[in-house]
Design a protein around this motif. Sequence first.
Motif, PDB file in Angstrom:
ATOM      1  N   ASP A  34      34.935  40.483  50.091  1.00  0.00           N
ATOM      2  CA  ASP A  34      34.746  39.994  48.718  1.00  0.00           C
ATOM      3  C   ASP A  34      34.218  38.562  48.771  1.00  0.00           C
ATOM      4  O   ASP A  34      33.448  38.144  47.925  1.00  0.00           O
ATOM      5  CB  ASP A  34      36.087  40.002  47.973  1.00  0.00           C
ATOM      6  CG  ASP A  34      36.627  41.418  47.830  1.00  0.00           C
ATOM      7  OD1 ASP A  34      35.944  42.239  47.195  1.00  0.00           O
ATOM      8  OD2 ASP A  34      37.717  41.700  48.374  1.00  0.00           O
ATOM      9  N   VAL A  76      22.989  40.308  52.292  1.00  0.00           N
ATOM     10  CA  VAL A  76      23.458  39.971  50.940  1.00  0.00           C
ATOM     11  C   VAL A  76      23.324  41.203  50.060  1.00  0.00           C
ATOM     12  O   VAL A  76      24.231  41.531  49.283  1.00  0.00           O
ATOM     13  CB  VAL A  76      22.649  38.781  50.352  1.00  0.00           C
ATOM     14  CG1 VAL A  76      23.051  38.518  48.905  1.00  0.00           C
ATOM     15  CG2 VAL A  76      22.854  37.526  51.196  1.00  0.00           C
ATOM     16  N   MET A 103      26.161  43.590  50.031  1.00  0.00           N
ATOM     17  CA  MET A 103      27.473  43.184  49.473  1.00  0.00           C
ATOM     18  C   MET A 103      27.629  43.717  48.047  1.00  0.00           C
ATOM     19  O   MET A 103      26.644  43.947  47.346  1.00  0.00           O
ATOM     20  CB  MET A 103      27.594  41.652  49.459  1.00  0.00           C
ATOM     21  CG  MET A 103      27.639  41.052  50.845  1.00  0.00           C
ATOM     22  SD  MET A 103      27.659  39.236  50.821  1.00  0.00           S
ATOM     23  CE  MET A 103      29.357  38.898  50.350  1.00  0.00           C
ATOM     24  N   ARG A 104      28.904  43.867  47.646  1.00  0.00           N
ATOM     25  CA  ARG A 104      29.156  44.332  46.272  1.00  0.00           C
ATOM     26  C   ARG A 104      28.810  43.231  45.266  1.00  0.00           C
ATOM     27  O   ARG A 104      29.081  42.053  45.532  1.00  0.00           O
ATOM     28  CB  ARG A 104      30.647  44.687  46.117  1.00  0.00           C
ATOM     29  CG  ARG A 104      30.983  46.127  46.424  1.00  0.00           C
ATOM     30  CD  ARG A 104      32.440  46.379  46.098  1.00  0.00           C
ATOM     31  NE  ARG A 104      33.316  45.402  46.761  1.00  0.00           N
ATOM     32  CZ  ARG A 104      33.811  45.549  47.971  1.00  0.00           C
ATOM     33  NH1 ARG A 104      33.540  46.638  48.664  1.00  0.00           N
ATOM     34  NH2 ARG A 104      34.579  44.628  48.498  1.00  0.00           N
ATOM     35  N   PRO A 105      28.256  43.602  44.103  1.00  0.00           N
ATOM     36  CA  PRO A 105      27.996  42.598  43.074  1.00  0.00           C
ATOM     37  C   PRO A 105      29.294  41.883  42.705  1.00  0.00           C
ATOM     38  O   PRO A 105      30.361  42.501  42.671  1.00  0.00           O
ATOM     39  CB  PRO A 105      27.482  43.424  41.888  1.00  0.00           C
ATOM     40  CG  PRO A 105      27.000  44.700  42.476  1.00  0.00           C
ATOM     41  CD  PRO A 105      27.825  44.956  43.703  1.00  0.00           C
ATOM     42  N   SER A 144      30.591  39.608  44.539  1.00  0.00           N
ATOM     43  CA  SER A 144      31.131  38.985  45.760  1.00  0.00           C
ATOM     44  C   SER A 144      30.622  37.539  45.836  1.00  0.00           C
ATOM     45  O   SER A 144      29.643  37.181  45.184  1.00  0.00           O
ATOM     46  CB  SER A 144      30.652  39.731  47.004  1.00  0.00           C
ATOM     47  OG  SER A 144      31.035  41.088  46.919  1.00  0.00           O
ATOM     48  N   VAL A 145      31.290  36.757  46.665  1.00  0.00           N
ATOM     49  CA  VAL A 145      30.958  35.330  46.732  1.00  0.00           C
ATOM     50  C   VAL A 145      30.648  34.927  48.179  1.00  0.00           C
ATOM     51  O   VAL A 145      31.382  35.292  49.097  1.00  0.00           O
ATOM     52  CB  VAL A 145      32.154  34.469  46.219  1.00  0.00           C
ATOM     53  CG1 VAL A 145      31.847  32.973  46.367  1.00  0.00           C
ATOM     54  CG2 VAL A 145      32.487  34.804  44.770  1.00  0.00           C
ATOM     55  N   VAL A 190      22.855  33.218  41.801  1.00  0.00           N
ATOM     56  CA  VAL A 190      23.235  34.629  41.926  1.00  0.00           C
ATOM     57  C   VAL A 190      22.005  35.369  42.424  1.00  0.00           C
ATOM     58  O   VAL A 190      20.939  35.291  41.824  1.00  0.00           O
ATOM     59  CB  VAL A 190      23.703  35.209  40.567  1.00  0.00           C
ATOM     60  CG1 VAL A 190      24.057  36.692  40.725  1.00  0.00           C
ATOM     61  CG2 VAL A 190      24.906  34.430  40.043  1.00  0.00           C
ATOM     62  N   HIS A 213      20.876  39.242  44.005  1.00  0.00           N
ATOM     63  CA  HIS A 213      21.313  40.622  44.232  1.00  0.00           C
ATOM     64  C   HIS A 213      22.756  40.818  43.764  1.00  0.00           C
ATOM     65  O   HIS A 213      23.546  41.527  44.403  1.00  0.00           O
ATOM     66  CB  HIS A 213      21.166  41.015  45.712  1.00  0.00           C
ATOM     67  CG  HIS A 213      19.810  40.722  46.257  1.00  0.00           C
ATOM     68  ND1 HIS A 213      18.656  41.274  45.747  1.00  0.00           N
ATOM     69  CD2 HIS A 213      19.414  39.884  47.239  1.00  0.00           C
ATOM     70  CE1 HIS A 213      17.606  40.812  46.407  1.00  0.00           C
ATOM     71  NE2 HIS A 213      18.033  39.953  47.318  1.00  0.00           N
ATOM     72  N   VAL A 271      25.159  38.774  43.960  1.00  0.00           N
ATOM     73  CA  VAL A 271      26.132  38.031  44.773  1.00  0.00           C
ATOM     74  C   VAL A 271      26.052  36.541  44.421  1.00  0.00           C
ATOM     75  O   VAL A 271      24.955  35.983  44.301  1.00  0.00           O
ATOM     76  CB  VAL A 271      25.854  38.243  46.286  1.00  0.00           C
ATOM     77  CG1 VAL A 271      26.788  37.394  47.143  1.00  0.00           C
ATOM     78  CG2 VAL A 271      25.998  39.722  46.634  1.00  0.00           C
ATOM     79  N   ILE A 307      26.118  32.882  45.292  1.00  0.00           N
ATOM     80  CA  ILE A 307      25.914  32.128  46.542  1.00  0.00           C
ATOM     81  C   ILE A 307      26.005  30.637  46.220  1.00  0.00           C
ATOM     82  O   ILE A 307      25.184  30.099  45.479  1.00  0.00           O
ATOM     83  CB  ILE A 307      24.550  32.460  47.178  1.00  0.00           C
ATOM     84  CG1 ILE A 307      24.444  33.983  47.392  1.00  0.00           C
ATOM     85  CG2 ILE A 307      24.373  31.713  48.508  1.00  0.00           C
ATOM     86  CD1 ILE A 307      23.072  34.443  47.869  1.00  0.00           C
TER      87      ILE A 307
END
Length: 374
Positions: free
Chosen positions: A252, A274, A277-279, A281-282, A304, A306, A308, A310
């Motif tokens: 996550d 990236v 990863m699940r939307p 996530s950080v 943000v 995709h 995620v 960042i």
Amino acid sequence: MPMIVSVPKEAVAGEQRVALVPELVPKLMKASLDVVVQWGAGKSAGFLDAEFEGKGARLEGEVFGKADILLKVQPPTIDEIGRMKEDSFLISFLQPYSNATAIKALAARKITAFSMELMPRITRAQPMDALSAMSTIAGYKAVLIAASRLPKFFPLLMTAAGTITPARVFVIGAGVAGLQAIGTAKRLGAVVEAYDTRPAVREQVESLGAKFAELGLAAKDAEDRSGYAKAQSEEFYKKQQEMMFKYVAAADVVIPTALVPGQRAPILITEEMVRGMRPGSVILDLAAEQGGNCALTEPGRDIVKHGVIIIGPMNLPSTIPFQGSEMYARTVTSFLIHLLKNGTPHLDLDDELTRGPLVTHQGEIVHEVVKARL
Ligand code: NAD
């Protein structure tokens, strides 16, 4: 006449720390120094002028021109260097590998400048290790920021409304900041995994209750004599990216902290990773100041991509300015006391502790690596 040690108010935008705190003023006075602090220098860190005065410091409006020894957090600006006395001493972070203009200006002004980043990582230097002190803050704060942005809880919760599963945190690079991030994420109740190229770190990761990620990679010459990571080949990093894919996708929160001293941070998280990863996530990229470990990180920005989040924070230690100042000031004060002999800095150039952080002296850039880089 005692030498004057001065502490200015930091001028760089967003810098809230100060290089000296009131409790340390008597220590410098005992070492036969006159302590002069600029008005308001400690205010944004929570240290008032009256507290400095109460401990024996003098408060003045302008401190650069009179200082025999100047203590700073951020590298001085060209304007500040111009206001410093010739032949004076400076102890500060100097960003020595990327700050050519200031370092040349310090040499031209015949200032003897020490860079706290270059303190050798030896046992004797531990009380002067400003980088470790600041990394402790960065690792802690990184987790708090990531936790506050994640649209999920960190801990396992058993509630009448159902069981909440804990967040998964993956820490890449388990140095000082990474270990602090692991400890903080564990205390918040997350399930934590971590990886580092230095095999010696495994035990430290496990002792904090985290799992060491098995990537099946053997880093060549993983660390140098001072315990820092050595750069690996492009091929190694490619393999590392492949092997980390599933750890990153399952997390996550990913907190990359991987650094190789004096170099751009290695790219360890690609755009493809990236995307995996699940939307929501950080990625909190603690290597942002050195370019970032994630290919999409924009240093100093919160974006943000995709789905995620960042985050590429700059200067996290300044966000906990009270203890950030206390810790930094202790390292700087210990170093200054180490240099002093009868109230005057005495440079024993055969001493690793003095020679290591020395960047400019008698009009020259004397640090070989810094000189070569510039
Ligand atoms: P750092 O900030 O330079 O790097 C952070 C971490 O990233 C390091 O643990 C490094 O091994 C890791 N790393 C680099 N490339 C990586 C990659 N490709 N993948 C995964 N991880 C990678 O390091 P730091 O935290 O400043 O210090 C590192 C070590 O130095 C410490 O853990 C310790 O062993 C040593 N140290 C010694 C002293 C001392 O003796 N006074 C003080 C501080 C640190």
